[in-house]
Every structure is written in C-alpha cells, then in structure tokens.
Write a protein that holds these residues in place. Sequence first.
Motif: not given
Lengths: 210, 110, 666
Positions: C637-638, C640, C660, B109, A98, B105-106, C642-646, B31, A112, C656-657, C649, B102, C653
């Motif tokens: 599909q966790t 979570q 640009w 899935k 992570r 909190m899954d 944060q996974t989706y956040g990654i 993240l 970027l 964006l690339l 992002v 967090v 990007m």
Amino acid sequence: MNPDTVTGAVWTVLFYVLGAAAILLALAVVNARRLLRAAIYLMGVLLMSAGLYVLLDAAFLAGVQVLVYVGGILVLIVFAVMLTRSADLLEDNPSLRRKVLGAVASIGFLVLTAAVFLTTPFKPLAEGTPPKDDALVIGRRLLDQGPGGYVLPFEIVSVLLLAAVIGGIVVARKTPPPEQPFTSGGDRAGEADLVLPKSQRPARRAKGNP
Amino acid sequence: MIDFLASHSPDIRHWLLLSAVLFSIGLYGLLTRRNAVAILMAVELMLNSAALNFVLFNRYLMPGMVDGQVMAIFVIAVAAAEVVVGMAIFVALFRYRATIDVNRMDTMKD
Amino acid sequence: MDQLGFALRNAWLVPALPFFSFGIVGLFIRPLSKKAAGIVGTLAIFASAVFATMVAWEYFHLYPPGAVHPTIVPWSFKWLAYQAGLTVNVGVLVDPISVLLMIVVTWASALIHLYSIGYMHGDEGYGRFFTYMNLFTFSMLGLVVAPNIVQMYVCWELVGVSSFLLIGFYYSRPSAVAAAKKAFIVTRFADLGFLIGILVLGFYGYQSFAELSPAIAAQWADKGVTNLQAFDFAYLTDPSVLERLAAPGSGILGMSLLTMSMLLVFMGAAGKSAMFPLHIWLPDAMEGPTPVSALIHAATMVVAGVYLVARLMPGFAASGDALLVVAYIGAFTCLFAAVIGITQDDIKRVLAFSTLSQIGYMMLALGVTTMSHPLGYTAGMFHLFTHAFFKALLFLAAGAVIHAVHSNEIWDMGGLRKKMPITHATFLVATLAIAGIFPLAGFFSKDEILAAALGNHFYLIFAVALLVAGMTAFYMFRIYFVTFWGAHRSPHAEHAREAPAVMWVPLTVLAALSVVAGFVPMAEFVSIGASVEHEGIDLAIAIPATLAALAGIGLAWFFYAGDPRRAERAVEVLGAVHRTVKRKFYIDEVYLFITHRIIIRYISRPVAWFDRHVVDGSVNLAAWLTSTLGAGLRPLQTGQVQTYGIFYVGGAMFVLLVLWAALAMK
C-alpha cells in the motif's frame, strides 16, 4: 508505371516512416527529463498521427487532429507545465524497480494484445469505398437524428466540454497564497488550516487523530 | 522495387501493431513518470492511439462508413475535456503541496 | 412401599429444610436482620431434627429392632441421565446407619446452632455464619442419605466447601485463611482418589450391568428402587457384582479391581476423616469458630469417611486386603494422635487430636469386621454415635471457657471449677465419657470396639486400642485438671463468669445424652451380615479397659492436680522426645518441604514455564505471525497511484489471458 502502384508504394513507405517516427517520438515523450521537450515530442507524435490519418483516408480527421489536439490540448499542456513550475526543473528519474516493473507491464500488455489480434482473422463487415467528401459525410452523421446517427453524443459532448471548462475554472481558482510552501510531503491535519482562508478551513477533528 | 513496396502495403495487422506499440509506450509512461503533467502526456498518447485504432478499423472493416472517424472525433473532444480538468487539478495541487511529484502523493497508504 | 408413613414418604425434607433455610437466610434474611438470620437458621435445623426423629421412629416401627433392617429408598428422581444404566439419581436412602447419622447430624447441628446464637453474638459475620452452617448441614445430610455414590461424592465436595468457608470464617486472619486452604487442598487431594475409585467402580460395574442388574433390580423393586443404576449402592454392594470385581489380578499390581477401587475410595475417606498421613489439616482447622469445630470437626464431617466405609462395607469385606488397610491405618492414627495430644497446650488442639484418635477407633472398628463376625461394624457406628455427643459437648464447653478466659491456652486457665460450675460439670461428664468410665456412653462403645478386635483375633490392634484408651484418659484429664483445678493462672481466669443460658442449655442437653446414649442397644438397630450376639458387658474386656482408664486418670491427677513442678520435671526429663512429639513429629515440616522443594520446584515451575511459554507462546506466535504478515504486506500500500496502476495492468492482463485461453479452448 502504374500510378496506383506508385501510390501504393508511396503509401507503404509513408506508413513505415511515419510509424517509425511516431514510435521514436513517443519513446522520447516518456523518457524526456525536461518537460517542455516532452511536450514538443508529444506534438511531434500527434502530427505523425495526423499524417497516418491521411493514409487512412480520413483527411478531415487529420485536420481536426492538428487543430484541436495540437493547437488546443498541447498548448494547454504547455501552460500546465509552466504553471506548475516544471519547465526548468529536471524531472527526477524514477527508481530502477519502477522502470522495470513498468516495462514489464507494458511489454506484457503489448505481447498479449499482439498475440490476440495476430491470431484473429479480420473479415470486412461491409463493402464500400471511402467517401471523397468525408467532411460532409461526417458532419451529416454527427447531426443525424435517425438510427445510427450521433446527434445525442454530439450534444452531450458539448455539455461535457462546458462542464469541463466550468470545473476547471472552479478547481484552479486562486485561493490566498500560502505564507510558506509546504514541502514536507506529509498530509498532516491542520496544514489546510494555514492554506485556506478561515471560512474554508476543515472542521476540527479530534485531537491526536490525523 | 516499387512493385515490391506496392504489393506489401500495410495490412490491418501492421496498423494494429503500430497502434498497440504506441499504446504500450503510453502505458509505460503512465506507470513510470514522476511528474503529473508527464503522466497526462502519456495518457494523451494512449488516447491518440485509441483514436487511431477506431479509424483503422473503420478503413479496413467498413470503408464505406464514417462511424470510426466520428468516434475518433469524440475521443478527441473527451481528451480535451479531460486535459482541462486534469490541468486544473494539478495547478490546484501544486498550490497546495508545492510539488506535483506523484511519488509524494502517498497519503492513501496506511 | 405403600406401608410407608408420612415421614418416610417425605424423607427428602430432612436434607431439604436446611437447604431452603440456607437459601432464604442467605439471600433474604441476612441482609435485613442478623438476629432473625440466627433464629430462622436454628429453627430450620430443629425442624429437620424433629423430622429426622420421626423418620427414625417410623422406620424402626416398620422394621422393629432385632429383626432384619432392609435398606429402602423412599424418594428419588432422575438427575443426570447419561444413558440407561448410567443415570445419576438424587434420592433419599433410609437404612439403620443413615437413620443413625441423620439423627446425630440434625440434633448436633441444631444444638450447636442454638449455642452459636450466644457464642457468635456481636460478630460481624453473624448472618454469614448461620448461612454457612445451614449449607453445611444440608450437605452433610445429602451425603448421609445418598442412595448412590455420585450423589454422595457431590455432597462430599459440598461438605468440603462448607468446611472451607467455615474454617476460614475469620478471613482477615492469615492463619485462618491458610488453615482453610490446607483443609481444602488436603481433602481435595484425597478426593482425587475417591473420584478415581468411583470411576473404576462405575466403569467396571457397568460392564456387568446388563447381565446382573435384572436380578438385582427385582430384589430391590419393593424397596423403592425403581430404576437401578450402575452407581447405586444397591448395585455396588450386591454380592454378584462384588464377585465379578473381586476376580484376582483384574486390577493393577496383582490386586483385584475391588481391592483397588476400595483402596482408592478409602483414600477419600482417609482424607475427610483425617487418617494418617492426611491428618494434617484437622489441628489447623481449629482456627474456625468453636461451634464450627464442634459441629464439623467433631461430630459430623470427619465421620463422613467412616460412614463411607460403612456404606461400602460389603465391598470392603469382600476384599479382605482393603479392610486390613483400613484397620491398621485406623489403629495407627489412633495411637499417633493420642501421643501428640498428650503434649499440646492449646485446648482446642488437644480436642482435635482427641478427635483424630477417636475416629481412628471408629475406623479400626470397621476394619476388624468380617461378614461372619460383624461386631466391629456395630461397634464403630456406636462409637460414632456416642462420640458425637461427648465431643461436641467438649468443644462447646471449651468454647465457653475460651470465651471467659479470652485465650485458648490451658496454662492461662485454672481454678475455673468454682467460677463456671455448669460448664465444669458438663465438661467433667464429657471427659469421663471419653475416658470410657462406666456407666457413661464412651464406656459401652469403646468396649464393643475392643471386643470386636479381640473377637476377630486382631491382637495387636486390641493391644493398641487398650493402650490408647489409657492415653485418652490421661490427656483428657490433663486438660481437665489444668483448666478447672489449681490456682488461677491468669487475670482473666480470676474474673471468669459462667456462660449465658443460650450457651449452657445445649451443654446440659449434650451431657445428658452422653450419659444415656450408652444404654441404647445398638446391635438391635445397626448390624450387617450375621446377627450379633450381645451378651451384655463382657468383663474380660471391661476390666482391663477400665483399669487402663483409671490408670490414665491417676497419672494425670498425679502430674497436674497437685504440684506443677512434677509435670515440668517430667517434661525436662523427656527433653527432645517431648519436643518432637509436641511439634507433631515434624510432619507438617515434611509436607512443607515436599511441597516447596520438590513439587513447586520440580513440577509446578516447569509446568508454569510450559504454560507461559508454550501455551501462551503459541497464542502469541499466532498473533505475531499475523502482525508480521500484515507488516510484510503493508509496503504494497504505497499510496502512490502508479503502484496501483501496475497492479491494475497486471490484473487486467491476467484476466485477458484467462478469457483468451477460455475462448481458444472452446
């Protein structure tokens, strides 16, 4: 020695010092394992930002930053830390995967964005000097009803704050405490039955289908 | 020495780089962190850097106006509202699950 | 074509009446009233029979006996229009042999329907029986009147289906079900050859179609063939087409295309007419009710093969080799079946083998035909005609006897002469007819066959035919004597009673026909090629034939009409030989061995394995791939944030690339 030169030099030094401090404190915020410490580090970042605002001729804003952000929001965060019993616990470390992924994403983003703005020529759009009585000017702009005035967003923000307060109260209001806390982590059907009072329990769904 | 420092005052690009770095650090925190409140702190970091961006653009591109600062004020106000609601949610969630990790909190899935 | 009378113009009614009756009885009448089903079914066939007689009458009025009898197609319509020249029509073809068969099929069917009203009385499936019989009659008539080979094939298969349904009529009996399966599979296997033959004929015939058809169509225009197709018999039997197909070496193994396709077609005919080695289904087909045996396995279905060969006679004649094959297989079957028939104890089985033998006669008669001396053609058709009557009679009478004695075995019968006089008399008439005794029908037809064989110098075949004539007399009189003479061999035989009227009336009608049918001057009606000189009875042939028959009868009388121990001693003496013959030369066992050990083990099992593992396997593989892929993607599909956040992002990007880069490139 030219006073402006000295000012300029001081400004430069201050920029680098405040900037470096802000960055280091920010790194501390995201890496601290004790959350209260992280909150304090965040306070540090915000204070450094206030200093940076002063460097940008936005003295009023610096004051607002300290008053609202540090004095209000940060206190709220500390409360939350307390209320969720995260004060004493050491936060578990996220997995290496992570951390790597997060680092890659954020560094990628940084690269970027930097690439974009380092290659963009920024020309001033309007000439002028920063006003000395910026509190007055800002206040006037906030209540300005004409074009270019911000009275509408101002009023809406106040409504937003009201809504946030009410919403916060509603969401966080106390419901009867559970007999035993659920630490299983699975959100099985029926858990809410034991937590909420009978009148608020969700309707029974078909057996066997969680 | 002083002349050197004075002549090398930070440019818009230095400021932008600073705010970008702060934003990225906040992003990393968003993240990566496991505690929900810690994530919120990271979000505050990002909001703060956005406000800084507004102000610096104001200073370098249209120094006579105060629009950027007004926007920064709004950012702060919205950040406050958001923190209020977010904290309320975390408190309620903690009451329900006894944890605000967090990673736990899954239920989205499968 | 305008001189056609009412019957000829509406000749389609002959097959259509049974068809409509099949539909109406099957769908509407059968559920309501069994009795009405029987009556309506029978009446429909009688109506068709009367109509067929009218058609025959009109046809032979138009083209009187002794003159040329052209083939006419008074009715047809376009059915499957693939392309010009390859269209399948449905129609009615009227020529001497089709008229002959129409009469035989309809009258035999009508009389047997009448008989069945009594025989099948009280049976569970009474209505079902008449439905199937009507279906069969329609199919057989459709086959007989087919103007092209495809319609004949379709009706051929329909006949096979009806036969299957009727043999397996008592479907709760495993032996009946097995027999029905056997019949269907053997004939279906033979029909494969037929189908390939049709395809070969159609394909290579079509290649010459554009060139040759105008001339042919012109010839046939006044005979009702308005759009000639490559499948029509008119086209396939035309000399110009046959000449093309007969080019030597055009087929495989040095055979001409014509020989090849004729042999393939004959494979189908051999299956349906139970020629060796595809004869195995016929004895087992006796599991069906007796009227079924009478109609299908004596008078009509089994002669379909003979009819096919007769229909394509110009083709067979042009390819001399194919015709030789027909002749020798016919002769062999004739002998083979007769030998086995001598040893059987089940009365229906004896009659079945007798049928095999007689069909062998018909086939060999066709086989010894040449276009310059076509007596065999007429003789074969004549024998078909007479045989239908006396064989049907034999089966029906046997049915009456079986009914009375409650058993098929001749050794449970005996002394029925006095108990069932009408049945006895008719059975005797039929037996004399089949033995070829003057002046009954069989004498004339068998004589003509012998004459044909001799006339075209087929001496071996003549000898075999003569021998079999004697054997026929022997085994037929064997069962006659055992059944109707001597002591009562079982309690049932003692208490046997005569059959009801509805059963013995058809018997008498058929007996009468068996007597007079021989006097029909068949050569005047049915002939092909050069005209046949019919000098009446050729004594050089009649005398040896009659002597052979009398010898057979005498031998049978010796062994079976008197002291039963004579027969038993003869059986002991022959011992193993007798056993082998009685077991039908173990041919069934050979087939079983081939199917079970070889085909099932080495062909069916691998194919089944292939189907299960490769065909189904590939489908399962596709499913497995999908589910594995899904399972592989599931960890994304966790749940979570944060996974989706990654991912978010990363995606942002990327966008964006792209933006640009696009901007930079502009």
